[in-house]
Write a protein that holds these residues in place. Structure first.
Motif, mmCIF file in Angstrom:
data_model
loop_
_atom_site.group_PDB
_atom_site.id
_atom_site.type_symbol
_atom_site.label_atom_id
_atom_site.label_comp_id
_atom_site.label_asym_id
_atom_site.label_seq_id
_atom_site.Cartn_x
_atom_site.Cartn_y
_atom_site.Cartn_z
ATOM 1 N N LYS A 25 63.156 74.580 -9.901
ATOM 2 C CA LYS A 25 62.639 73.693 -10.941
ATOM 3 C C LYS A 25 61.480 74.298 -11.715
ATOM 4 O O LYS A 25 61.359 74.101 -12.922
ATOM 5 C CB LYS A 25 62.193 72.357 -10.322
ATOM 6 C CG LYS A 25 63.305 71.576 -9.643
ATOM 7 C CD LYS A 25 64.413 71.199 -10.617
ATOM 8 C CE LYS A 25 65.493 70.363 -9.943
ATOM 9 N NZ LYS A 25 66.615 70.085 -10.876
ATOM 10 N N ARG A 26 60.604 75.021 -11.003
ATOM 11 C CA ARG A 26 59.456 75.648 -11.667
ATOM 12 C C ARG A 26 59.815 77.114 -11.939
ATOM 13 O O ARG A 26 59.571 77.994 -11.105
ATOM 14 C CB ARG A 26 58.191 75.545 -10.811
ATOM 15 C CG ARG A 26 57.606 74.146 -10.784
ATOM 16 C CD ARG A 26 56.334 74.081 -9.957
ATOM 17 N NE ARG A 26 55.300 75.015 -10.405
ATOM 18 C CZ ARG A 26 54.515 74.832 -11.474
ATOM 19 N NH1 ARG A 26 54.672 73.740 -12.232
ATOM 20 N NH2 ARG A 26 53.584 75.708 -11.787
ATOM 21 N N SER B 104 64.972 72.408 -21.732
ATOM 22 C CA SER B 104 64.988 71.179 -22.513
ATOM 23 C C SER B 104 66.252 70.369 -22.265
ATOM 24 O O SER B 104 66.220 69.140 -22.175
ATOM 25 C CB SER B 104 64.850 71.514 -24.002
ATOM 26 O OG SER B 104 64.900 70.363 -24.802
ATOM 27 N N LEU C 103 63.446 69.173 -18.877
ATOM 28 C CA LEU C 103 62.247 69.850 -18.388
ATOM 29 C C LEU C 103 61.504 70.478 -19.564
ATOM 30 O O LEU C 103 62.106 71.211 -20.362
ATOM 31 C CB LEU C 103 62.617 70.940 -17.369
ATOM 32 C CG LEU C 103 63.386 70.466 -16.135
ATOM 33 C CD1 LEU C 103 63.862 71.662 -15.319
ATOM 34 C CD2 LEU C 103 62.503 69.565 -15.290
ATOM 35 N N GLY C 104 60.236 70.215 -19.673
ATOM 36 C CA GLY C 104 59.466 70.791 -20.767
ATOM 37 C C GLY C 104 58.954 72.176 -20.427
ATOM 38 O O GLY C 104 58.951 72.598 -19.265
ATOM 39 N N LEU C 105 58.521 72.903 -21.456
ATOM 40 C CA LEU C 105 57.919 74.222 -21.255
ATOM 41 C C LEU C 105 56.522 74.048 -20.668
ATOM 42 O O LEU C 105 55.707 73.287 -21.192
ATOM 43 C CB LEU C 105 57.826 74.979 -22.579
ATOM 44 C CG LEU C 105 59.080 75.667 -23.098
ATOM 45 C CD1 LEU C 105 58.802 76.279 -24.464
ATOM 46 C CD2 LEU C 105 59.545 76.742 -22.130
ATOM 47 N N ASP C 106 56.233 74.778 -19.606
ATOM 48 C CA ASP C 106 54.908 74.796 -19.005
ATOM 49 C C ASP C 106 54.252 76.125 -19.380
ATOM 50 O O ASP C 106 54.676 77.170 -18.886
ATOM 51 C CB ASP C 106 55.022 74.658 -17.489
ATOM 52 C CG ASP C 106 53.662 74.613 -16.799
ATOM 53 O OD1 ASP C 106 52.649 74.942 -17.447
ATOM 54 O OD2 ASP C 106 53.620 74.256 -15.608
ATOM 55 N N PRO C 107 53.249 76.110 -20.261
ATOM 56 C CA PRO C 107 52.635 77.374 -20.715
ATOM 57 C C PRO C 107 52.090 78.229 -19.579
ATOM 58 O O PRO C 107 52.039 79.452 -19.702
ATOM 59 C CB PRO C 107 51.500 76.889 -21.629
ATOM 60 C CG PRO C 107 51.904 75.516 -22.064
ATOM 61 C CD PRO C 107 52.646 74.932 -20.905
ATOM 62 N N THR C 108 51.695 77.577 -18.469
ATOM 63 C CA THR C 108 51.146 78.368 -17.362
ATOM 64 C C THR C 108 52.219 79.195 -16.669
ATOM 65 O O THR C 108 51.890 80.132 -15.921
ATOM 66 C CB THR C 108 50.473 77.447 -16.318
ATOM 67 O OG1 THR C 108 51.460 76.615 -15.692
ATOM 68 C CG2 THR C 108 49.411 76.566 -16.971
ATOM 69 N N LEU C 109 53.485 78.874 -16.899
ATOM 70 C CA LEU C 109 54.579 79.602 -16.256
ATOM 71 C C LEU C 109 55.147 80.700 -17.153
ATOM 72 O O LEU C 109 56.171 81.310 -16.816
ATOM 73 C CB LEU C 109 55.696 78.634 -15.868
ATOM 74 C CG LEU C 109 55.349 77.602 -14.798
ATOM 75 C CD1 LEU C 109 56.559 76.720 -14.497
ATOM 76 C CD2 LEU C 109 54.855 78.273 -13.522
ATOM 77 N N SER D 4 49.802 76.557 -8.420
ATOM 78 C CA SER D 4 51.163 76.045 -8.212
ATOM 79 C C SER D 4 52.137 77.080 -8.756
ATOM 80 O O SER D 4 52.577 77.006 -9.909
ATOM 81 C CB SER D 4 51.362 74.704 -8.931
ATOM 82 O OG SER D 4 50.495 73.713 -8.404
ATOM 83 N N PRO E 284 55.469 79.515 -9.493
ATOM 84 C CA PRO E 284 56.884 79.189 -9.744
ATOM 85 C C PRO E 284 57.724 79.419 -8.501
ATOM 86 O O PRO E 284 57.359 80.211 -7.623
ATOM 87 C CB PRO E 284 57.268 80.166 -10.865
ATOM 88 C CG PRO E 284 56.319 81.310 -10.698
ATOM 89 C CD PRO E 284 55.030 80.722 -10.222
#
Length: 327
Positions: free
Chosen positions: A173-174, A199, A203-209, A232, A234
């Motif tokens: 998921k991440r 999308s 699931l939205g884009l996570d900038p930290t990933l 957290s 990935p």
């Protein structure tokens, strides 16, 4: 003429065709003999010789790159079948001016067509200087069609969507993503495919990933370290090429992480490194050698078979998701 200049016929050829550096004194002697003898190159004979044996120029930067090796294999095989020749020229940096000079040098050395790989194909597309060279040009592994050269590639966006779906289907998921070099349109297309797949699953884009990269192993190692050291981290990382994915794998090993139990890793290209590391990489396979062979065939046809005015073509080849132990 060689006797008049006091040099070998080969030296005369090098001076007249610019195919090799010679001493200034030697060059002056040959040019003086040309003037005194009133020599005029037999354009018809040279054209006929060129028609029999087209010379296809290739610009490269990193001789150790697996992409270049695959490209050369495809181009050489196609050239051998067509009775053509391959000549190469190194470009030491990514400046457009340097790339143009490398291409122009190939043409001065007798290249009658040019085969360009990323990032040079898109970097030089639309250049008046390139157009002024008057030779057909083809591009491989380009993320989009180009208006002034033939293009052979794959649907980069769709391939990245399919790889992201592959990871999502396995319960990850991440999903982290390692970007490619900003000079390649394929980098943007692969990132868009990754985002589109997320999308579509809500699931939205996570900038930290999302971590920067430049298609090198070292950038993948840095990106992998940054992603895996997050509070957290990935549970899977999709890198934009296999070299960077291999860097991510090393970053995981250094942290004592198991692949794919603790973090899955996927790449793109199916380069030789994909099966030389442990665990072997799940990746997107694109046939670079096949693309280069087709582009070479097109260049020979434009040069030799009266197809110079044929509209430019963009053709997308099939790709394949190759599943291995890393996912």
């Amino acid at each position: 003429m060689a006797d008049s200049a006091g040099v070998s016929p080969m030296t005369v050829s090098h001076v007249l065709n610019g195919t090799k550096s010679v001493r200034e004194a030697t060059r002056a002697a040959v040019l003086k003999a040309v003037e005194e003898l009133g020599y005029v190159p037999n354009a018809a004979a040279r054209s006929l010789a060129s028609a029999r044996s087209p010379r296809i120029g290739i610009v490269y930067r990193n001789a150790q790159n697996a992409f270049l090796s695959a490209m050369l294999v495809g181009a050489l095989n196609a050239a051998a079948r067509a009775g053509a020749q391959i000549i190469i020229r190194k470009c030491d940096d990514l400046a457009a001016s340097s790339a143009i000079e490398a291409v122009a040098s190939l043409v001065r050395s007798g290249a009658s067509a040019i085969l360009l790989a990323p990032p040079y194909n898109e970097m030089l597309s639309g250049s008046p200087t390139l157009a002024g060279l008057g030779v057909p040009i083809a591009a491989i592994a380009c993320g989009r069609a180009l208006e002034d050269m033939d293009v052979v590639g794959i649907d980069e966006r769709a391939a990245a969507m399919d790889m992201t779906d592959h990871l999502l289907d396995r319960g990850y998921k991440r999903i982290g993503f390692v970007m490619g070099a900003s000079t390649h349109s394929a980098s943007k297309a692969r990132f868009e495919g990754y985002g589109a797949a997320l999308s579509a699953r809500g699931l939205g884009l996570d900038p930290t990933l999302i971590a920067p990269g430049d298609f090198t192993f070292e950038s993948g190692l840095s990106a992998g370290a940054a992603l895996l050291d997050l509070a957290s981290p990935p549970d899977a990382i999709f890198a934009s090429n296999d070299d960077m994915a291999a860097g991510v794998v090393l970053a995981a090993h250094r942290r004592g992480l198991r692949i794919p139990q603790d973090v899955a890793v996927a790449g793109f290209d199916d380069a030789p490194i994909a099966v030389k590391i442990w665990p072997p990489l799940t990746t997107v396979r694109q046939d670079i050698d096949l693309m280069a062979a087709q582009a070479t065939d097109w260049l020979v046809a434009r040069h030799r078979d009266g197809e110079a005015d044929r509209p430019f073509t963009a053709q997308w080849h099939p790709y394949q998701i190759v599943t291995r132990e890393s996912t």
